[in-house]
Design a protein around this motif. Sequence first.
Motif, PDB file in Angstrom:
ATOM      1  N   GLU A  88      20.097  -8.770  -5.677  1.00  0.00           N
ATOM      2  CA  GLU A  88      20.307  -7.180  -5.584  1.00  0.00           C
ATOM      3  C   GLU A  88      20.493  -6.377  -4.425  1.00  0.00           C
ATOM      4  O   GLU A  88      21.406  -5.811  -3.410  1.00  0.00           O
ATOM      5  CB  GLU A  88      19.982  -6.157  -6.865  1.00  0.00           C
ATOM      6  CG  GLU A  88      20.216  -7.215  -7.681  1.00  0.00           C
ATOM      7  CD  GLU A  88      21.960  -5.935  -8.514  1.00  0.00           C
ATOM      8  OE1 GLU A  88      22.282  -5.575  -6.899  1.00  0.00           O
ATOM      9  OE2 GLU A  88      22.344  -6.985  -9.687  1.00  0.00           O
ATOM     10  N   VAL A  89      18.972  -6.340  -4.193  1.00  0.00           N
ATOM     11  CA  VAL A  89      18.523  -6.269  -2.219  1.00  0.00           C
ATOM     12  C   VAL A  89      19.403  -6.631  -1.450  1.00  0.00           C
ATOM     13  O   VAL A  89      20.173  -5.853  -0.662  1.00  0.00           O
ATOM     14  CB  VAL A  89      17.120  -6.005  -1.972  1.00  0.00           C
ATOM     15  CG1 VAL A  89      16.131  -5.834  -0.856  1.00  0.00           C
ATOM     16  CG2 VAL A  89      16.603  -4.900  -3.630  1.00  0.00           C
ATOM     17  N   PHE A 139      17.582   0.732  -0.034  1.00  0.00           N
ATOM     18  CA  PHE A 139      17.182   0.614  -1.397  1.00  0.00           C
ATOM     19  C   PHE A 139      17.515   1.963  -2.831  1.00  0.00           C
ATOM     20  O   PHE A 139      18.170   1.338  -3.288  1.00  0.00           O
ATOM     21  CB  PHE A 139      15.771   1.099  -1.482  1.00  0.00           C
ATOM     22  CG  PHE A 139      14.497  -0.329  -0.847  1.00  0.00           C
ATOM     23  CD1 PHE A 139      15.493  -1.545  -0.815  1.00  0.00           C
ATOM     24  CD2 PHE A 139      13.814  -0.690  -0.761  1.00  0.00           C
ATOM     25  CE1 PHE A 139      14.665  -3.014   0.145  1.00  0.00           C
ATOM     26  CE2 PHE A 139      12.610  -1.209  -0.583  1.00  0.00           C
ATOM     27  CZ  PHE A 139      13.094  -2.614   0.052  1.00  0.00           C
ATOM     28  N   VAL A 178      21.642   1.096  -3.682  1.00  0.00           N
ATOM     29  CA  VAL A 178      21.626  -0.026  -4.719  1.00  0.00           C
ATOM     30  C   VAL A 178      20.705   0.137  -6.440  1.00  0.00           C
ATOM     31  O   VAL A 178      21.624   0.413  -7.429  1.00  0.00           O
ATOM     32  CB  VAL A 178      20.331  -1.662  -4.309  1.00  0.00           C
ATOM     33  CG1 VAL A 178      19.811  -2.212  -5.741  1.00  0.00           C
ATOM     34  CG2 VAL A 178      20.471  -2.302  -3.238  1.00  0.00           C
ATOM     35  N   SER A 189      27.660  -2.143  -6.362  1.00  0.00           N
ATOM     36  CA  SER A 189      26.694  -1.710  -5.550  1.00  0.00           C
ATOM     37  C   SER A 189      27.244  -2.247  -3.635  1.00  0.00           C
ATOM     38  O   SER A 189      26.591  -1.917  -2.692  1.00  0.00           O
ATOM     39  CB  SER A 189      25.093  -2.390  -5.699  1.00  0.00           C
ATOM     40  OG  SER A 189      25.638  -3.077  -5.834  1.00  0.00           O
ATOM     41  N   CYS A 224      26.989   0.414  -0.867  1.00  0.00           N
ATOM     42  CA  CYS A 224      26.271  -0.116   0.394  1.00  0.00           C
ATOM     43  C   CYS A 224      27.552   0.140   1.659  1.00  0.00           C
ATOM     44  O   CYS A 224      26.805   0.609   2.938  1.00  0.00           O
ATOM     45  CB  CYS A 224      24.977  -0.633   0.445  1.00  0.00           C
ATOM     46  SG  CYS A 224      24.552  -1.091  -1.144  1.00  0.00           S
ATOM     47  N   THR A 240      14.905  -8.453   8.160  1.00  0.00           N
ATOM     48  CA  THR A 240      15.926  -9.070   6.626  1.00  0.00           C
ATOM     49  C   THR A 240      16.237 -10.474   6.457  1.00  0.00           C
ATOM     50  O   THR A 240      16.276 -10.935   5.380  1.00  0.00           O
ATOM     51  CB  THR A 240      16.976  -8.276   5.663  1.00  0.00           C
ATOM     52  OG1 THR A 240      18.265  -8.544   7.438  1.00  0.00           O
ATOM     53  CG2 THR A 240      16.843  -7.022   5.906  1.00  0.00           C
TER      54      THR A 240
END
Length: 425
Positions: free
Chosen positions: A68-69, A240, A243, A261, A265, A290
């Motif tokens: 998800e992140v 964060f 999400v 999401s 985002c 990341t």
Amino acid sequence: MEILLALSIAIFAGLIMSRLTKMWNLPAVTAYLVAGILIGPYCLGQFGVPGLGFISHGDVEKFKIISEVALGFIALSMGNEFRLSELKKIGKQATVIAIFQAVVATILVDAALIGLHFIFPEQLPISCAITLGAVATATAPAATLMVVKQYKAEGPLTKILLPIVALDDVVGLVVFAVSFGVAKALEHGHIDIISVLVNPIVEVIVSLALGALLGFLFHFLEQFFHSRSKRLTISVGFVFVAVALSMLDIHVGPVTIEFSSLLVCMMLGTVFCNLCDFSEELMERMDRWTAPVMVLFFVLSGAELEFSVFKDWVVILIGIVYIIARSAGKISGASVSAKMTKCEPRIQKYLGITLLPQAGVALGMSMTALELGEAGIIIRNVALFAVLVYELVGPTLTRIALERAGEIKAKPIPPRAQAKLEGKK
């Protein structure tokens, strides 16, 4: 201990596989997916040792928050491509192409599967055919973006590709909601206007509104921090938050307010990049931070791939027809709409191929389709089969298309290697 061991094995497996696949010039995304398969429930997980790979799909599900992140960071990067200066040049073209190729893919898949329905009426109900047509709209932004970044692709095709992939999700949400509403009406005998029209429109609007609000707040707060590390930290914090808020599910009477999401985002990144003059530099630093998260995301995606679908030959047949029809729709739809909007010849020729990867969004749609009961299980299995094929083949096709379009440049030979070559001569 088991959780940390599983994550470390996932990272190392992905990195080792990326070195091996480099010999065949395959994208790193494909390497990570294959690594996930090898340490997943069908290979290493068969030994049943906790922490040594993933024993079951439930074991993989424990790490869903990482996926998800990761998708949040991917969507943020996609939003960073929506700069007003660029949108003035390609905004209209990207919008037309995004809508047209998605609709053409839906029509071709619907037509092909409805035709197949008359051959296998029991195994493939009309509701399945209509729903799978809507699933066909979705394109995987993660795989596409990773290939672009790995090979540092640059040019007209790349510039228009990323906005189209982002817009594709908006179109997909609306098309799926309408098609799924019709499918439920066929299964249950009544149509729900709110779920067909109201809920998808509300989801798009509230997601974009939330993302815009967070984007303005992001820009406001980052002005109080001047060091690179603190600005990077606040950037991660906002992803964060975005999400987390996207997981809200609010019911107002008969209307369900849900958030995407990806859209939240993406809008966060769009607003921020148009307000902040150093957003591009910040995004580059975030990409470095990341990198391990992205490796984990694709390895976990590979571990999630379902091979049990190969047990049913009818599912395989439906999946093959789906893949052929969707691919034809994406390629022809992108080519025709690119000509309509007077894009460059290389965009007309190669854009459709770069839109073939399919993953998370399509699987999310297929999960929703489980509400149809037995028909939903068929949809889920066909989607799993298609994702398995597209995820393993799609990134390589994207690389080839970008190479042939001249947007992936050959890496310069390092001075030492050049000296060795000259010495041999």
